[in-house]
Scaffold this motif. Structure first.
Motif, PDB file in Angstrom:
ATOM      1  N   TYR A 263      -7.338  12.299   7.235  1.00  0.00           N
ATOM      2  CA  TYR A 263      -7.707  11.398   6.151  1.00  0.00           C
ATOM      3  C   TYR A 263      -6.463  10.676   5.661  1.00  0.00           C
ATOM      4  CZ  TYR A 263     -11.806  14.364   6.071  1.00  0.00           C
ATOM      5  OH  TYR A 263     -12.919  15.063   6.437  1.00  0.00           O
ATOM      6  N   ARG A 264      -6.698   9.477   5.138  1.00  0.00           N
ATOM      7  CA  ARG A 264      -5.650   8.732   4.450  1.00  0.00           C
ATOM      8  C   ARG A 264      -6.154   8.407   3.055  1.00  0.00           C
ATOM      9  NH1 ARG A 264      -6.127   5.025   8.748  1.00  0.00           N
ATOM     10  NH2 ARG A 264      -6.411   3.403   7.187  1.00  0.00           N
ATOM     11  N   ILE A 265      -5.340   8.733   2.073  1.00  0.00           N
ATOM     12  CA  ILE A 265      -5.635   8.368   0.695  1.00  0.00           C
ATOM     13  C   ILE A 265      -4.732   7.182   0.396  1.00  0.00           C
ATOM     14  CG2 ILE A 265      -5.605   9.125  -1.706  1.00  0.00           C
ATOM     15  CD1 ILE A 265      -5.772  12.058  -0.462  1.00  0.00           C
ATOM     16  N   GLU A 266      -5.339   6.032   0.131  1.00  0.00           N
ATOM     17  CA  GLU A 266      -4.566   4.805  -0.029  1.00  0.00           C
ATOM     18  C   GLU A 266      -4.662   4.270  -1.449  1.00  0.00           C
ATOM     19  OE1 GLU A 266      -5.592   1.810   2.814  1.00  0.00           O
ATOM     20  OE2 GLU A 266      -4.865   3.000   4.499  1.00  0.00           O
ATOM     21  N   LYS A 267      -3.555   3.681  -1.871  1.00  0.00           N
ATOM     22  CA  LYS A 267      -3.490   2.989  -3.160  1.00  0.00           C
ATOM     23  C   LYS A 267      -3.084   1.550  -2.860  1.00  0.00           C
ATOM     24  CE  LYS A 267      -0.819   2.833  -7.435  1.00  0.00           C
ATOM     25  NZ  LYS A 267       0.272   3.474  -8.198  1.00  0.00           N
ATOM     26  N   ARG A 268      -3.975   0.612  -3.186  1.00  0.00           N
ATOM     27  CA  ARG A 268      -3.716  -0.815  -2.985  1.00  0.00           C
ATOM     28  C   ARG A 268      -3.905  -1.532  -4.323  1.00  0.00           C
ATOM     29  NH1 ARG A 268      -3.646  -2.577   2.388  1.00  0.00           N
ATOM     30  NH2 ARG A 268      -4.171  -0.921   3.861  1.00  0.00           N
ATOM     31  N   PRO A 269      -2.814  -1.718  -5.076  1.00  0.00           N
ATOM     32  CA  PRO A 269      -2.922  -2.332  -6.402  1.00  0.00           C
ATOM     33  C   PRO A 269      -3.550  -3.721  -6.401  1.00  0.00           C
ATOM     34  CG  PRO A 269      -0.783  -1.303  -6.137  1.00  0.00           C
ATOM     35  CD  PRO A 269      -1.460  -1.262  -4.804  1.00  0.00           C
ATOM     36  N   LYS A 270      -3.452  -4.463  -5.327  1.00  0.00           N
ATOM     37  CA  LYS A 270      -4.049  -5.802  -5.285  1.00  0.00           C
ATOM     38  C   LYS A 270      -5.569  -5.753  -5.380  1.00  0.00           C
ATOM     39  CE  LYS A 270      -0.440  -8.349  -2.961  1.00  0.00           C
ATOM     40  NZ  LYS A 270      -0.078  -9.199  -1.833  1.00  0.00           N
ATOM     41  N   LEU A 271      -6.172  -4.604  -5.058  1.00  0.00           N
ATOM     42  CA  LEU A 271      -7.626  -4.460  -5.127  1.00  0.00           C
ATOM     43  C   LEU A 271      -8.094  -3.869  -6.460  1.00  0.00           C
ATOM     44  CD1 LEU A 271      -8.357  -3.154  -1.523  1.00  0.00           C
ATOM     45  CD2 LEU A 271      -8.514  -5.490  -2.390  1.00  0.00           C
ATOM     46  N   ARG A 272      -7.168  -3.715  -7.397  1.00  0.00           N
ATOM     47  CA  ARG A 272      -7.475  -3.088  -8.686  1.00  0.00           C
ATOM     48  C   ARG A 272      -8.637  -3.783  -9.392  1.00  0.00           C
ATOM     49  NH1 ARG A 272      -2.645  -3.703 -11.567  1.00  0.00           N
ATOM     50  NH2 ARG A 272      -1.878  -1.990 -10.308  1.00  0.00           N
ATOM     51  N   ASN A 273      -8.654  -5.103  -9.407  1.00  0.00           N
ATOM     52  CA  ASN A 273      -9.693  -5.849 -10.121  1.00  0.00           C
ATOM     53  C   ASN A 273     -10.924  -6.125  -9.261  1.00  0.00           C
ATOM     54  OD1 ASN A 273      -8.098  -5.942 -12.420  1.00  0.00           O
ATOM     55  ND2 ASN A 273      -7.039  -7.772 -11.720  1.00  0.00           N
ATOM     56  N   ARG A 274     -10.941  -5.659  -8.057  1.00  0.00           N
ATOM     57  CA  ARG A 274     -12.081  -5.864  -7.171  1.00  0.00           C
ATOM     58  C   ARG A 274     -12.831  -4.561  -6.995  1.00  0.00           C
ATOM     59  NH1 ARG A 274      -9.652  -9.380  -2.335  1.00  0.00           N
ATOM     60  NH2 ARG A 274     -10.880 -11.211  -2.835  1.00  0.00           N
ATOM     61  N   GLN A 275     -12.828  -4.001  -5.795  1.00  0.00           N
ATOM     62  CA  GLN A 275     -13.586  -2.772  -5.537  1.00  0.00           C
ATOM     63  C   GLN A 275     -12.842  -1.497  -5.902  1.00  0.00           C
ATOM     64  OE1 GLN A 275     -12.518  -5.009  -3.171  1.00  0.00           O
ATOM     65  NE2 GLN A 275     -12.553  -4.093  -1.152  1.00  0.00           N
ATOM     66  N   GLY A 276     -11.625  -1.596  -6.364  1.00  0.00           N
ATOM     67  CA  GLY A 276     -10.850  -0.426  -6.778  1.00  0.00           C
ATOM     68  C   GLY A 276      -9.625  -0.245  -5.918  1.00  0.00           C
TER      69      GLY A 276
ATOM     70  N   ASP B 295     -11.373   7.856  11.845  1.00  0.00           N
ATOM     71  CA  ASP B 295     -11.857   6.725  12.639  1.00  0.00           C
ATOM     72  C   ASP B 295     -11.661   5.378  11.945  1.00  0.00           C
ATOM     73  OD1 ASP B 295     -13.643   7.099  10.602  1.00  0.00           O
ATOM     74  OD2 ASP B 295     -15.425   7.183  11.867  1.00  0.00           O
ATOM     75  N   GLY B 296     -11.056   5.372  10.766  1.00  0.00           N
ATOM     76  CA  GLY B 296     -10.797   4.131  10.045  1.00  0.00           C
ATOM     77  C   GLY B 296     -11.895   3.734   9.086  1.00  0.00           C
ATOM     78  N   GLN B 297     -12.953   4.524   9.014  1.00  0.00           N
ATOM     79  CA  GLN B 297     -14.067   4.230   8.110  1.00  0.00           C
ATOM     80  C   GLN B 297     -13.690   4.586   6.674  1.00  0.00           C
ATOM     81  OE1 GLN B 297     -17.601   6.448   8.945  1.00  0.00           O
ATOM     82  NE2 GLN B 297     -18.834   5.306   7.486  1.00  0.00           N
ATOM     83  N   ILE B 298     -13.990   3.687   5.749  1.00  0.00           N
ATOM     84  CA  ILE B 298     -13.735   3.957   4.333  1.00  0.00           C
ATOM     85  C   ILE B 298     -14.838   4.883   3.837  1.00  0.00           C
ATOM     86  CG2 ILE B 298     -13.581   2.973   2.015  1.00  0.00           C
ATOM     87  CD1 ILE B 298     -12.479   0.416   3.328  1.00  0.00           C
ATOM     88  N   LEU B 299     -14.451   6.097   3.432  1.00  0.00           N
ATOM     89  CA  LEU B 299     -15.412   7.091   2.969  1.00  0.00           C
ATOM     90  C   LEU B 299     -15.760   6.897   1.502  1.00  0.00           C
ATOM     91  CD1 LEU B 299     -13.866  10.225   4.706  1.00  0.00           C
ATOM     92  CD2 LEU B 299     -15.681   8.723   5.538  1.00  0.00           C
ATOM     93  N   LYS B 300     -14.790   6.442   0.719  1.00  0.00           N
ATOM     94  CA  LYS B 300     -15.009   6.224  -0.710  1.00  0.00           C
ATOM     95  C   LYS B 300     -13.919   5.301  -1.223  1.00  0.00           C
ATOM     96  CE  LYS B 300     -16.907   7.643  -4.712  1.00  0.00           C
ATOM     97  NZ  LYS B 300     -18.246   7.351  -5.105  1.00  0.00           N
ATOM     98  N   ARG B 301     -14.300   4.384  -2.118  1.00  0.00           N
ATOM     99  CA  ARG B 301     -13.345   3.472  -2.746  1.00  0.00           C
ATOM    100  C   ARG B 301     -13.702   3.383  -4.217  1.00  0.00           C
ATOM    101  NH1 ARG B 301      -9.919  -0.307  -1.034  1.00  0.00           N
ATOM    102  NH2 ARG B 301     -10.729  -0.497   1.064  1.00  0.00           N
TER     103      ARG B 301
ATOM    104  N   VAL C  38       0.832  -1.205   0.000  1.00  0.00           N
ATOM    105  CA  VAL C  38       0.000   0.000   0.000  1.00  0.00           C
ATOM    106  C   VAL C  38       0.869   1.259   0.000  1.00  0.00           C
ATOM    107  CG1 VAL C  38      -0.205   0.012   2.518  1.00  0.00           C
ATOM    108  CG2 VAL C  38      -1.951   1.137   1.171  1.00  0.00           C
ATOM    109  N   ALA C  39       0.376   2.277  -0.721  1.00  0.00           N
ATOM    110  CA  ALA C  39       0.953   3.624  -0.655  1.00  0.00           C
ATOM    111  C   ALA C  39      -0.088   4.488   0.044  1.00  0.00           C
ATOM    112  CB  ALA C  39       1.256   4.156  -2.044  1.00  0.00           C
ATOM    113  N   ILE C  40       0.363   5.317   0.989  1.00  0.00           N
ATOM    114  CA  ILE C  40      -0.561   6.115   1.793  1.00  0.00           C
ATOM    115  C   ILE C  40      -0.148   7.583   1.764  1.00  0.00           C
ATOM    116  CG2 ILE C  40      -1.564   6.455   4.080  1.00  0.00           C
ATOM    117  CD1 ILE C  40      -0.725   3.531   4.700  1.00  0.00           C
ATOM    118  N   PHE C  41      -1.107   8.444   1.472  1.00  0.00           N
ATOM    119  CA  PHE C  41      -0.931   9.889   1.576  1.00  0.00           C
ATOM    120  C   PHE C  41      -1.797  10.309   2.758  1.00  0.00           C
ATOM    121  CE2 PHE C  41      -1.673  14.330   0.807  1.00  0.00           C
ATOM    122  CZ  PHE C  41      -0.531  14.781   0.158  1.00  0.00           C
TER     123      PHE C  41
END
Length: 113
Positions: free
Chosen positions: A66-79, A87-93, A51-54
């Motif tokens: 906020y954390r803006i994350e890039k997870r290439p392994k999820l590219r073919n799934r939810q993005g 609080d750790g809640q995913i606001l948008k993917r 993961v890359a995190i901003f």
């Protein structure tokens, strides 16, 4: 012969996920607008194996807003991109970084009004 690979040598053990220049330009454009609005003050970038995190901070001594994350392994799934709140809640993917960052731009519109 020892099979130990020192951390300073590049190679398969050193593969990390990082933001590309185009991705950073999109993120930093938003960051600049939020700084100008007085909402954000500092940021940090982490490039890890999966993961890359901003991370965005109101003050540098706090937890990230906020954390803006890039997870290439999820590219073919939810993005591969996600915006995660304090609080750790995913606001948008999603698959498109600009689309995912819109959730933060809404906060910019509220801050300017």
């Amino acid at each position: 012969m020892n099979s130990f690979t020192p951390l300073s040598q590049p190679g398969p053990a050193q593969d990390v996920t990082a933001f590309q220049r185009k991705e950073l330009n999109v993120i930093l454009a938003l960051y600049g607008r939020m700084v100008a609005a007085g909402e954000w003050r500092d940021y940090g970038i982490s490039s890890l194996r999966d993961v890359a995190i901003f991370s965005v901070f109101r003050r540098s001594a706090e937890h990230p807003l906020y954390r803006i994350e890039k997870r290439p392994k999820l590219r073919n799934r939810q993005g591969e991109y996600a915006v995660i709140g304090m609080d750790g809640q995913i606001l948008k993917r999603g698959h498109d970084l600009r689309t995912v960052l819109r959730v933060l731009e809404r906060k910019l519109i509220r801050a300017v009004e």
